[in-house]
Design a protein around this motif. Structure first.
Motif, PDB file in Angstrom:
ATOM      1  N   ARG A 128      -8.501  -2.480  -5.652  1.00  0.00           N
ATOM      2  CA  ARG A 128      -8.305  -1.063  -5.970  1.00  0.00           C
ATOM      3  C   ARG A 128      -8.020  -0.892  -7.458  1.00  0.00           C
ATOM      4  O   ARG A 128      -7.727  -1.849  -8.167  1.00  0.00           O
ATOM      5  N   LEU A 129      -8.086   0.356  -7.886  1.00  0.00           N
ATOM      6  CA  LEU A 129      -7.820   0.710  -9.275  1.00  0.00           C
ATOM      7  C   LEU A 129      -6.743   1.782  -9.253  1.00  0.00           C
ATOM      8  O   LEU A 129      -6.919   2.817  -8.610  1.00  0.00           O
ATOM      9  N   ALA A 173      -6.851   7.297  -3.226  1.00  0.00           N
ATOM     10  CA  ALA A 173      -7.386   7.316  -4.594  1.00  0.00           C
ATOM     11  C   ALA A 173      -7.808   5.934  -5.059  1.00  0.00           C
ATOM     12  O   ALA A 173      -8.834   5.776  -5.705  1.00  0.00           O
ATOM     13  N   GLY A 174      -7.032   4.919  -4.708  1.00  0.00           N
ATOM     14  CA  GLY A 174      -7.273   3.580  -5.240  1.00  0.00           C
ATOM     15  C   GLY A 174      -8.636   3.036  -4.901  1.00  0.00           C
ATOM     16  O   GLY A 174      -9.268   2.346  -5.681  1.00  0.00           O
ATOM     17  N   GLU A 230      -1.007   7.109  -1.781  1.00  0.00           N
ATOM     18  CA  GLU A 230      -1.833   7.435  -2.939  1.00  0.00           C
ATOM     19  C   GLU A 230      -2.904   6.363  -3.149  1.00  0.00           C
ATOM     20  O   GLU A 230      -4.071   6.655  -3.356  1.00  0.00           O
ATOM     21  N   SER A 231      -2.465   5.092  -3.064  1.00  0.00           N
ATOM     22  CA  SER A 231      -3.426   4.032  -3.331  1.00  0.00           C
ATOM     23  C   SER A 231      -4.454   3.945  -2.215  1.00  0.00           C
ATOM     24  O   SER A 231      -5.603   3.583  -2.433  1.00  0.00           O
ATOM     25  N   ARG A 232      -4.051   4.287  -0.993  1.00  0.00           N
ATOM     26  CA  ARG A 232      -4.989   4.209   0.124  1.00  0.00           C
ATOM     27  C   ARG A 232      -6.215   5.078  -0.125  1.00  0.00           C
ATOM     28  O   ARG A 232      -7.339   4.692   0.124  1.00  0.00           O
ATOM     29  N   ALA A 273       0.830  -1.205   0.000  1.00  0.00           N
ATOM     30  CA  ALA A 273       0.000   0.000   0.000  1.00  0.00           C
ATOM     31  C   ALA A 273       0.861   1.250   0.000  1.00  0.00           C
ATOM     32  O   ALA A 273       1.936   1.274   0.577  1.00  0.00           O
ATOM     33  N   GLU A 331       2.090   4.457 -10.661  1.00  0.00           N
ATOM     34  CA  GLU A 331       2.259   3.653  -9.451  1.00  0.00           C
ATOM     35  C   GLU A 331       2.918   2.324  -9.819  1.00  0.00           C
ATOM     36  O   GLU A 331       2.671   1.793 -10.891  1.00  0.00           O
ATOM     37  N   ARG A 371     -15.921   5.559  -8.269  1.00  0.00           N
ATOM     38  CA  ARG A 371     -15.769   4.153  -7.863  1.00  0.00           C
ATOM     39  C   ARG A 371     -16.443   3.827  -6.532  1.00  0.00           C
ATOM     40  O   ARG A 371     -16.018   2.929  -5.821  1.00  0.00           O
ATOM     41  N   ARG A 399     -15.732   2.029   4.582  1.00  0.00           N
ATOM     42  CA  ARG A 399     -14.763   1.251   3.807  1.00  0.00           C
ATOM     43  C   ARG A 399     -14.445  -0.071   4.486  1.00  0.00           C
ATOM     44  O   ARG A 399     -14.643  -0.250   5.683  1.00  0.00           O
ATOM     45  N   TYR A 413      -5.911  -4.026  -9.032  1.00  0.00           N
ATOM     46  CA  TYR A 413      -5.007  -4.791  -8.173  1.00  0.00           C
ATOM     47  C   TYR A 413      -5.625  -4.947  -6.796  1.00  0.00           C
ATOM     48  O   TYR A 413      -6.651  -4.332  -6.487  1.00  0.00           O
TER      49      TYR A 413
END
Lengths: 215, 565
Positions: free
Chosen positions: B433-434, A205-206, A201-203, A198, B440, B531, B92, B424
């Motif tokens: 997630r996207l 936006a993802g 950013e992914s936390r 993780a 990334e 999303r 979430r 992923y």
């Protein structure tokens, strides 16, 4: 611990992918392991052993070199998932003549593929290796041989042929899987390789959240 | 006229039209939606409901059991209520506590079961359940509406109907797990029971009972707050509350991972449309029912709120579409030959995708006798589709790929736009997630959720392949195995594949969520981002206690004001 079959299939598919199988073969690995567990066989442990034994080996070294004569792998040992998938892809060939394989890792994992063939060609499939005989019909599996031989790490040779007679112990269907914590942890380690570390950013936006839910 | 006697004379819609993401993202609930199927069965078979346990203290902490008894079996929703501090409230999957947690228990739980469940259900993913549990779920309050309703009821007043309308629910579920998750019973263990043959019936039953619990809980809390003055909700207003749901990317891969199931859902819906279009005439009853439904759909569209700009534009288009539809019906009443087909063909030219898909739902609504049997075809045995036919000639597979994935072969997959995204799974709580491929380091972790690109890659290798059985190709190209399986499935199931780029720069994952949620029977899709979406379920539906007396299948569009035609 007791697992649902859906959990077993999901975990083992991920583990197989984490160990480097293509997605399509990882799907086969998940399905095959699940089927073995449904017959009360410890497919999860067999898969964990397979992935451990072949970890670091190029996947291409584990595939059958050709499907004529005795099947062998470039690296000297066949992966039962790759060989099993290839065998079921060649179900029509098997209807004509037996297939012989040299040195197959975790041969028990071939059984579910033999069942796919049985369903496709409508014949009983006879699998033999080193003191084990497994006869696989469209909805029943009969086993003759000792537990250690059935769960062998490597079979020196496997013979797969259409058969008729059904003998031996009939495996009973089971809806739940008892998996040892050690097996689960080993598979979990392989599955973990499919997860991306993780980042901040992914936390946010993802997942697409980041809003307050106190509304 | 006997509508069933008319043969299907109208072709099904082309998958190339139906299976685009923007259209799947425009679906509305219909007669075949899974909560509709559930309530019709509960009513038809006279299921009984009781509440053997309701032990909730003054802080709102405790548990309750809601049991329903069918012809052969009973099922119990076991609910655990929590006093959750606001800083812990998150919809979430990374949350660790919720306002309430639930399981649907197979039968009637003993005290020992409750003790075991209390140690596990409130933990959700961190707990474990057994084959006696069919689902595990949780819900969070809509804080503002919850507080408003408790305060008003405690003071002896009814809540403000406008606030009820604006939010629509007191709690929203943030996950409803079934099918063996967390150790629960596999779907295979229950799918032979008539009540669970249609998809997601366990989950829908759980949510339906959850709604009843939440309404009891809010009234209970008002009494706890002010025992002397508290009143109960007026039954008419009570029914206006649905149960919310907040869904993120976790649900998005489902439709791609279950191609046969997706096909069967869409095929049932398309077959329903074709049957109605094939009717030679319209009965007076169906015409008047249709007019009322259009008026009710206008009210529904008028009360649909969202802050999401893309959905706002679509709702505006839908409202205009429904105005246009009403005007069209004035000028072209449903007389003449094949009037439903004429109406549909008009709609294809005159309405937005939202409007067309709403028209579909409205057209099949008065034709239950003609289409309700199709609900039985929405489940799927995914086993047979798994085996690959290795004898299929390479040329056949290539032709099938061109047929199903022709749209994907026309895309330049080298362009950054076409492959901008990566699906992923994150290490943290295994959340789907996207991400952005170029920004990334996630490509090595890519999930196989881009069948179009993968089919194009396979097609390139197939073109260099000599003809022969596909088995030989697969031996040299194991990386294409998952796509070969998909193409062979799609050859037998016309609606199995989404015919759009699921990793492009402009992909909207909420389109995938909306399609699935519409099949559940959800209304009032409220995207929170591209999303993430909130919805409402069972709004206006009769409560379990009223099901015996009430109409069980006429609640998905708001009622007309009294005195209206």
């Amino acid at each position: 611990m007791i697992w649902s079959m859906n959990e077993i299939e999901t975990l083992t598919k991920k583990a197989a992918r984490g160990a480097g199988m293509s997605w399509g073969l990882a799907e086969e690995a998940g399905k095959a392991t699940r089927r073995l567990q449904e017959w009360g066989l410890d497919g999860a442990a067999a898969l964990a052993d397979l992935l451990t034994a072949t970890d670091g080996t190029a996947r291409s070294d584990l595939l059958p070199l050709a499907v004529s004569g005795v099947w062998t792998a470039r690296g000297g040992m066949l992966c039962p998932i790759a060989a099993g998938a290839c065998l079921s892809d060649h179900a029509a060939v098997l209807a004509e003549h037996p297939v012989e394989m040299a040195r197959v890792a975790q041969p028990m994992l071939l059984i579910p593929f033999a069942q796919t063939i049985a369903q496709q060609i409508g014949r009983v499939i006879d699998l033999r290796w080193d003191g084990v005989r497994v006869q696989i019909g469209t909805d029943a599996v009969h086993v003759a041989g000792t537990e250690p031989a059935l769960c062998a790490a490597v079979a020196t040779g496997v013979r797969c042929s259409p058969g008729q007679m059904v003998t031996g112990r009939k495996l009973a269907f089971t809806a739940r899987a008892a998996i040892t914590p050690v097996t689960a942890a080993r598979l979990g380690t392989f599955a973990h390789r499919t997860y991306a570390p993780a980042t901040d950013e992914s936390r946010l936006a993802g997942a697409g959240a980041g809003l307050s839910d106190n509304d | 006229m006997d509508p069933v006697a008319s043969p299907p004379t109208v072709a099904l819609r082309d998958p190339g039209v139906v299976m685009r993401l923007s259209r799947l993202g425009s679906l509305h609930q219909c007669r075949l939606s899974f909560m509709r199927v559930l309530l019709r069965r509960l009513k038809r078979e006279g299921w009984r409901f009781d509440r053997p346990v309701f032990h909730i203290d003054s802080r709102g902490v405790g548990h309750a059991v809601y049991t329903t008894h069918g012809p052969a079996r009973s099922y119990s929703l076991v609910a655990f209520a929590n006093d959750l501090p606001p800083e812990k409230r998150s919809d979430r999957v990374i949350a660790t506590e919720w306002d309430a947690t639930f399981t649907l228990f197979d039968g009637i739980p003993t005290d020992a079961d409750i003790t075991r469940l209390r140690a596990n259900i409130p933990l959700q993913e961190a707990g474990r359940v057994t084959e006696r549990e069919l689902s595990v779920s949780r819900a969070n309050r809509s804080v503002r509406l919850w507080d408003h309703v408790v305060d008003r009821l405690a003071a002896g007043q009814q809540p403000d109907p406008e606030q009820v309308q604006a939010v629509g629910y007191l709690m929203r579920t943030t996950a409803v797990y079934g099918s063996g998750k967390l150790g629960a019973a596999d779907r295979e263990a229950t799918c032979d029971r008539p009540e669970f043959r249609a998809p997601f019936q366990i989950e829908m039953l759980s949510v339906y009972l959850t709604r009843a619990f939440v309404m009891d809980l809010v009234e209970h809390m008002a009494v706890q707050k002010s025992p002397d003055t508290a009143v109960r909700l007026h039954p008419d207003l009570r029914r206006r509350f649905g149960i919310g749901n907040s869904t993120g990317l976790g649900m998005a891969p489902f439709l791609i991972n279950h191609p046969v199931l997706l096909n069967n859902w869409i095929l049932a819906r398309e077959t329903a449309l074709a049957r109605v279009r094939g009717l030679p005439g319209a009965t007076p009853d169906s015409v008047s029912a249709f007019h009322r439904l259009v008026a009710r759909a206008r009210i529904n569209a008028g009360s649909w709120r969202t802050d999401h700009p893309a959905q706002q534009a679509r709702i505006a288009a839908l409202r205009a579409d429904l105005d246009r539809l009403e005007a069209h019906l004035e000028r072209h009443p449903l007389f003449g030959a094949a009037p439903w087909d004429a109406l549909w063909r008009w709609g294809e030219g005159a309405l937005s995708e939202e409007g067309q898909e709403q028209l579909l739902s409205l057209m099949i609504e008065p034709h239950g006798v003609l289409v309700d049997d199709l609900a039985a075809q929405t489940s799927a045995d995914e086993g047979p589709g798994f085996a690959i036919d290795g004898a299929m000639p390479v040329a056949s597979l290539r032709a099938l790929t061109e047929d199903v994935f022709g749209w994907a072969l026309a895309i330049d997959w080298q362009s950054p736009e076409a492959q901008a995204r990566v699906w992923y799974t994150s290490e943290e709580k295994l959340e789907p997630r996207l991400g952005e491929r170029a920004r990334e380091p996630i490509e090595p972790y890519e999930q196989p959720l881009c069948p179009g690109r993968d089919a194009a890659r396979m097609h390139a290798d197939l073109r260099a392949e000599p003809d022969g059985p596909i088995a030989a190709f697969l031996l040299r190209h194991p990386e294409h195995r998952h796509v070969v399986r998909r193409v062979q499935i799609a050859a037998r199931h016309p609606y199995a594949e989404i015919r759009d780029n699921t990793i492009g720069a402009r992909v909207m994952p909420i389109d995938l969520l909306r399609a699935k949620l519409a099949f559940f029977g959800a209304v009032h899709f409220d995207p929170r981002s591209d999303r993430w979406v909130r919805i409402n379920m069972f709004r206006d539906a009769p409560f379990p206690a009223d099901l015996e007396r009430a109409e069980a299948d006429d609640w998905t569009f708001p009622a007309l004001p009294e005195g209206a035609a």
